[in-house]
Design an enzyme around this catalytic site. Sequence first.
Site, mmCIF file in Angstrom:
data_model
loop_
_atom_site.group_PDB
_atom_site.id
_atom_site.type_symbol
_atom_site.label_atom_id
_atom_site.label_comp_id
_atom_site.label_asym_id
_atom_site.label_seq_id
_atom_site.Cartn_x
_atom_site.Cartn_y
_atom_site.Cartn_z
ATOM 1 C CB CYS A 1 -0.339 0.509 -10.883
ATOM 2 S SG CYS A 1 -1.673 0.309 -9.670
ATOM 3 C CG HIS B 1 1.119 3.263 -7.548
ATOM 4 N ND1 HIS B 1 0.622 3.196 -8.826
ATOM 5 C CD2 HIS B 1 2.478 3.257 -7.676
ATOM 6 C CE1 HIS B 1 1.617 3.166 -9.688
ATOM 7 N NE2 HIS B 1 2.754 3.199 -9.015
ATOM 8 C CG ASP C 1 5.999 2.552 -10.195
ATOM 9 O OD1 ASP C 1 5.293 1.713 -10.766
ATOM 10 O OD2 ASP C 1 5.536 3.605 -9.697
#
Length: 690
Positions: free
Chosen positions: A429, A473, A489
């Site tokens: 991520c 995250h 995202d």
Amino acid sequence: MNRATAKTQTKTQAKPKPSQIISRHTLMWLLIVNLSVLLPLYDKMTPWSMAICAICLVWRFGIFTGKVAKPPRYLVALLAVASAITLALVSSQMGILNGLINLLILGYALKYIEVSEHRDVRAVVMVGFFLIAITFIEKQSLWFTLQLLLVASINLSVLVSLYLGGDSWGRTARLGVKLILQSLPLAILLFIVLPRLPPLWLVPKATTAQTGLSDSVAFGDIGQLTRSPALAFRVSFQGVNPSNQQLYWRAIVLEDYDGSRWTQSQSTKLLHQQLKFQKGRNDFRQRPLGRKFQYDVISEPTHQRWLFGLDQAFGSHQDVINMPDGSLYSLSNLDQEYQYHVTTYPDAPLSLNLSRESRWRNLKLPKDSNPKTAQLAEQFTRDYPDPSARLSAMMRLFNQSPYYYTLRPPAVGPQQIDDFLFENKAGFCVHYASAFTFMARRSGIPARLVTGYQGGEWNQNAQYLSVYQYMAHAWVEVWLEDQGWVRFDPTAMIAPGRIEQGFDAVFTPEQSYLMNNPFNSLRLRQYPLLNQIRLSLASINFYWSKWVLGFDNDKQHELLERLLGQINMTKMVLFVGSIMALIALLIAFNVGLISFSRRQDSLVAAFEQIADLLAKRGLGRKINESPTDYGKRVLGQAPQLNIPLSAFIDSYMALKYRPLSPDERQRHLQRFKQQVKQLGSAIHRHPWTS
């Protein structure tokens, strides 16, 4: 008096009196309690402290078995001085609190090795209770509390054994546990009624490793957290629960980028420093209107200060600061479980007005950094003049090109984002969020990196959400005109299952957070029955955290109002007085100071009636003498009672111990009543002498 006589008297005085000699029963209890008290503190001990404690334990065992004698005082004093010097040298590294704990542990161990009289045992027991209390500073879970209650019972059993002498192990242990249980009602009463006052002094801070997220992040940092199954925090919602794709738990906003790491801005760090010396409630954002939902968060100890909330979140606790960047910040380190209430406004924009300083900070990039990515961003700017369309095109890049989502991405060079975007095309991520933030800034759109957690495990039993460290995250927030900071995202474009269904939908637990944790309870998820047991135990621990560890002034006031109605001093005095009187009554009854009449068994009452008649004639029943033996002894001296007494004993034994049907029992009972009358008459009628 000559020198030899004085020396003899000194030795005589040094010997303990016979009444003060410690029994082997107590010495064995001391061996057990030493291990029980020190084991929960193993993580606080230095290697030197562990070595001293081990030496003392082995030596004490040698004394118990008769292999060695009590150590000379100069040796104990030498060990004490050496230990104090060693702790003084390392206290700056381990922290003052840990240094003081180790000093107390060493004092406990050294006193333990020279125990010779009752007063020494009492001193060891008292220090043991101090060490048990110290263990509670950081370890307060339900299971650990039960363990420490057991240790306290063992510690108290040492004291009990002093007064029971060589009594049985079972009786000593039962009495120790009994005394602890008798103290619990008073402890619960004081827990409920005593006001929650701030501490009179500050506990020295221990040097403890921080856990969880950090105020800076590089490409591999979040990936390391995905190997941890540790609990981060738990959440209970009031009303409807958000879906998994809505569970973006914001923690830290990172705005500075040096080409390799994202960090908090200097202005945010400065504000954090100022808040350390500022008391009271501080709101740096105005609460919006509109749709909202509320929830309670119980954070695990992280020894840091950032808290967790969804979207535009506002904390209600006086020690929770609503920061300008939308994050929540605590005025004190989270050294224990910390519970706070949060209100989220999911539709409210964050920072519609962007200051010049903030705009400059969120557009800033290192000079000559990642030139290929910079050219790509400029191409996006030319092709998509509208910022929203440009951002959508950047998101599609990750979906339409052959990029991969992995916990073990290839290594990158100095131009990290270039290597990721154009060479490796595989990352986690942070890789995708960093690349997106860089391109947005290069194209003229203010952007920043946000780290936190995404998702959670729902516990249906207790209706709460558990968020673990492996759910860490990173995502992006960009500032758009009339919209404020908006979340993007890129991970959702590469691995949509990660956002919609959670971490386990994309990665195998055995290859991530369970790889180095073979005995973690999360492995039980694959077994429905065992997983249900796991969730049930977790629910119990959750209620303990919520209602016991989180029992603050508000919960106390709410509970007392339920019990007493409108609270006033008169009701409080009557409530406390009545509970105290009841506790005193129970203790008095338990120790035999008072007794209550009990309804006696009719069979036993009839037998004792006959025994009383016989006792008046010199044939009283002996202690621990069975009915059969008693009857034989009576017949030996009064054979004239043979028929009625034998029939009486037989009926009594049948009714008392033989399994009978209801009809048989009724017949025996009628016959027994007649036999009682006949035997009583026979005793009065026959003039016999014992």
